[in-house]
Design a protein around this motif. Sequence first.
Motif, mmCIF file in Angstrom:
data_model
loop_
_atom_site.group_PDB
_atom_site.id
_atom_site.type_symbol
_atom_site.label_atom_id
_atom_site.label_comp_id
_atom_site.label_asym_id
_atom_site.label_seq_id
_atom_site.Cartn_x
_atom_site.Cartn_y
_atom_site.Cartn_z
ATOM 1 N N ASP A 194 0.840 -1.209 0.000
ATOM 2 C CA ASP A 194 0.000 0.000 0.000
ATOM 3 C C ASP A 194 0.873 1.256 0.000
ATOM 4 N N GLN A 198 2.281 1.898 -3.434
ATOM 5 C CA GLN A 198 1.281 2.482 -4.332
ATOM 6 C C GLN A 198 1.042 3.958 -4.018
ATOM 7 N N THR A 234 3.793 6.457 -5.503
ATOM 8 C CA THR A 234 4.114 6.378 -6.937
ATOM 9 C C THR A 234 4.641 7.695 -7.482
#
Length: 310
Positions: A46, A49, A52
Motif C-alpha cells: 500500500d 502504491q 508512486t
Amino acid sequence: MSRLPRPLAGSRWARLWRIVVMAAMFCSLCQSAFAQADDRAASLRDKYQSLTQQLAQNQFQRPLYLESQELPSALSGDIYGVVKYPFALVNDTLNHPTQGPANWCDVLILHLNIKYCHASTSANGTVLAVNIGKKTEESLSSSYRVQFNYHPAASTSDYFRVELSAATGPLSTKDYRIVLEAIPVGDNRTFIHLTYAYGYGTAGRLAMKAYLATIGSDKVGFSTTRDPSTNETQYIGGVRGLVERNTMRYYLAIEAYLGALSSPPNGRLDKRLTDWFSATEQYPRQLHEVSRADYMQMKHNEYQRQQSAQ
C-alpha cells in the motif's frame, strides 16, 4: 465400557500429551508470525502504491522518499526506495540467517562514523559489535562500541524484515533500531523501507545541542520548511537534519553493497567504497565531509581491521 488410560505424570501418555500441546502452541505461533508478515507485506505494498508520484519525481534524482520525526526523547528517519535488484537477491544478501550478519557489517562500515563491525553467534543469538566514532580515522579505543542484536524477523516469498537493535549507545543514547523490510515490485526490482531510529536522555540531548551549536551549526537535512519571516523554502537543520543525514548514508550503503555483488570478489570492496562516496557527493550540501582520497584510505584500513574480532 473400557476406559482410556489416564495420562499420569511420567507415563508415556503424559509425555505424548505434552508433545501434542507443545506442537499445537508452536503451530499457533507460526500461524501468528505468518499472518503478521502478510499484514506487513500488504502495508508495504500500500505504501508503494501511495508513493508512486514521489518516487517518480523528487529532489534525489532516484526513486526515493524520505521522512523523519522528532519526539521529545527520540529521533527516527525512514527511507522508502526502489532498487534495481531482484527481491531474492536482496533477501538472500541482507536477511540470510548465517551470511546476513557479516554482509551487514560490510554495509555498515561504508558509513563514515562506523569504525568497526564484527558479527558473532552464540546460544543467545547473533550480535554485531559496532564501533561508532568520528568521521576521520581513529583507534578503536577512542570510539564507542555498540552491541546490535541481529534478528531476521520475517522471510517469505514476497516479503522480508530484518531488525538490528541495541539497548544503549554513546552519550546516553538508547534503543537503537535499524530495520529493513522489502517486497518485490516486478521487473527484477525491490521496494525497500529502511528505518534508523534511537532514543536519548539528558546527556545525549546536551551533547547534540553542543554539536549543533558548534561544528554542526551549518548542517542540514533533506526535508524542507518555509521560513515564516522571509517566506523562503529552506532545508531543516537541528536533530531532524542529523537523523536524515545518517538515514541517507545507511540507505546509500545498502545500494552500494548490492551494486557491487556483480563485480569479481577481489574488486567488490573498491566498488562499494567508490559507489558509496560518489552517491553521497550527489548531495554535497548535506553529506560532503571528507575528500575521496581520505575516505578511500580510511575505509581500506578500517575494513582490514574488521576482518578479525577485536
